[in-house]
Motif scaffolding. Structure first.
Motif, short mmCIF file in Angstrom:
data_model
loop_
_atom_site.label_atom_id
_atom_site.label_comp_id
_atom_site.label_asym_id
_atom_site.label_seq_id
_atom_site.Cartn_x
_atom_site.Cartn_y
_atom_site.Cartn_z
N ALA A 1 0.82 -1.21 0.00
CA ALA A 1 0.00 0.00 0.00
C ALA A 1 0.86 1.26 0.00
O ALA A 1 0.56 2.23 -0.70
N GLN A 2 1.94 1.23 0.76
CA GLN A 2 2.83 2.40 0.80
C GLN A 2 3.47 2.65 -0.55
O GLN A 2 3.57 3.80 -1.01
N TRP A 3 3.92 1.59 -1.23
CA TRP A 3 4.54 1.75 -2.54
C TRP A 3 3.53 2.27 -3.56
O TRP A 3 3.84 3.15 -4.36
N LEU A 4 2.31 1.73 -3.54
CA LEU A 4 1.29 2.19 -4.48
C LEU A 4 0.94 3.66 -4.27
O LEU A 4 0.83 4.43 -5.23
N ILE A 5 0.78 4.04 -3.03
CA ILE A 5 0.46 5.44 -2.73
C ILE A 5 1.62 6.35 -3.12
O ILE A 5 1.42 7.44 -3.65
N PHE A 6 2.84 5.89 -2.89
CA PHE A 6 4.02 6.69 -3.27
C PHE A 6 4.04 6.92 -4.78
O PHE A 6 4.24 8.05 -5.24
N VAL A 7 3.82 5.85 -5.56
CA VAL A 7 3.84 5.97 -7.02
C VAL A 7 2.71 6.89 -7.50
O VAL A 7 2.92 7.77 -8.35
N LEU A 8 1.51 6.71 -6.95
CA LEU A 8 0.38 7.54 -7.35
C LEU A 8 0.62 9.01 -7.02
O LEU A 8 0.31 9.90 -7.82
N CYS A 9 1.16 9.28 -5.85
CA CYS A 9 1.45 10.66 -5.46
C CYS A 9 2.52 11.27 -6.35
O CYS A 9 2.42 12.44 -6.74
N CYS A 10 3.53 10.48 -6.70
CA CYS A 10 4.58 10.98 -7.60
C CYS A 10 4.00 11.40 -8.94
O CYS A 10 4.36 12.44 -9.49
N LEU A 11 3.10 10.59 -9.46
CA LEU A 11 2.46 10.92 -10.74
C LEU A 11 1.57 12.15 -10.60
O LEU A 11 1.57 13.04 -11.46
N LEU A 12 0.81 12.20 -9.53
CA LEU A 12 -0.09 13.33 -9.30
C LEU A 12 0.69 14.63 -9.13
O LEU A 12 0.30 15.68 -9.67
N PHE A 13 1.79 14.57 -8.42
CA PHE A 13 2.54 15.78 -8.11
C PHE A 13 3.39 16.26 -9.29
O PHE A 13 4.06 17.28 -9.18
N ARG A 14 3.34 15.52 -10.40
CA ARG A 14 4.02 16.00 -11.61
C ARG A 14 3.18 17.05 -12.34
O ARG A 14 3.69 17.73 -13.22
N ILE A 15 1.92 17.16 -11.98
CA ILE A 15 1.05 18.18 -12.58
C ILE A 15 1.48 19.55 -12.06
O ILE A 15 1.45 19.79 -10.85
#
Length: 205
Positions: A72-86
């Motif tokens: 769960a931590q890895w998935l949230i990290f990846v999703l946040c990284c993608l989101l924060f590229r906006i």
């Protein structure tokens, strides 16, 4: 996509050319999409959220074993990284003083890299804009600062900043150049016919 179209960039260059016919000042304009990619700060936020959110939920609910918690931590990290590229989201994660410092630092680097400190009469002027930070700055060399205090440009910068916030970057450049030209014409009138620096708008992605 260009921050301003080629036609709009030519309007800026033409405005500079008109001003420089009446003053010894050498104007250069720079438009940056953003002053920094802030990648390290985005990663920091993503890491903090990935550590705290699943851990906090698991602490109160106890519904994840160690393996699922890590996943769960890895998935949230990846999703946040993608989101924060906006870009629109990224800039909101950065404290305002940090954004302004980065933009100001880039403006000063551009002043040196574009050789505004090397004109014959020390009359270089940089009009710098960073859109993501909604940041505008005017930097001048000694030939201008000896005649005009930095406060001279305060209201021009404030008006230009408001226009950038409204998405009126082109209009901001044109009105800023015109306003600066009116002042420079009075205090540093043209005494020579020499164009030392390019008039084109410098675009930084």
């Amino acid at each position: 996509m260009a921050l301003l179209t080629e036609s709009e960039q030519r309007q800026v260059a033409d405005a500079i050319a008109r001003v420089e016919k009446e003053t010894d000042a050498e104007l250069v304009t720079v438009l940056a999409a953003q002053a920094d990619d802030y990648a390290h700060i985005s990663l920091l936020w993503a890491a903090l959220i990935a550590l705290i959110l699943p851990g906090g939920l698991n602490f109160f609910g106890g519904w994840l074993d160690a393996a699922r918690l890590l996943l769960a931590q890895w998935l949230i990290f990846v999703l946040c990284c993608l989101l924060f590229r906006i870009p629109g989201i990224t800039t909101r994660l950065i404290p305002r003083p940090v954004r302004l410092w980065r933009a100001g630092n880039l403006a000063r680097r551009q002043f040196l890299e574009l050789n505004l400190h090397r004109t014959e009469a020390e009359t270089g002027m940089l009009i710098f804009v960073s859109e993501a930070e909604r940041y505008v700055e005017i930097l001048v060399d000694r030939g201008i600062s000896s005649q005009l205090d930095d406060s001279t440009w305060a209201s021009i910068i404030a008006n230009f900043t408001d226009q950038v916030k409204r998405g009126e970057t082109l209009g901001g450049f044109l009105s800023c150049i015109e306003s600066c030209g009116a002042i420079l014409k009075e205090y540093l009138p043209a005494t020579r016919n020499r164009d030392e620096l390019p008039n084109r708008l410098v675009i930084l992605p």
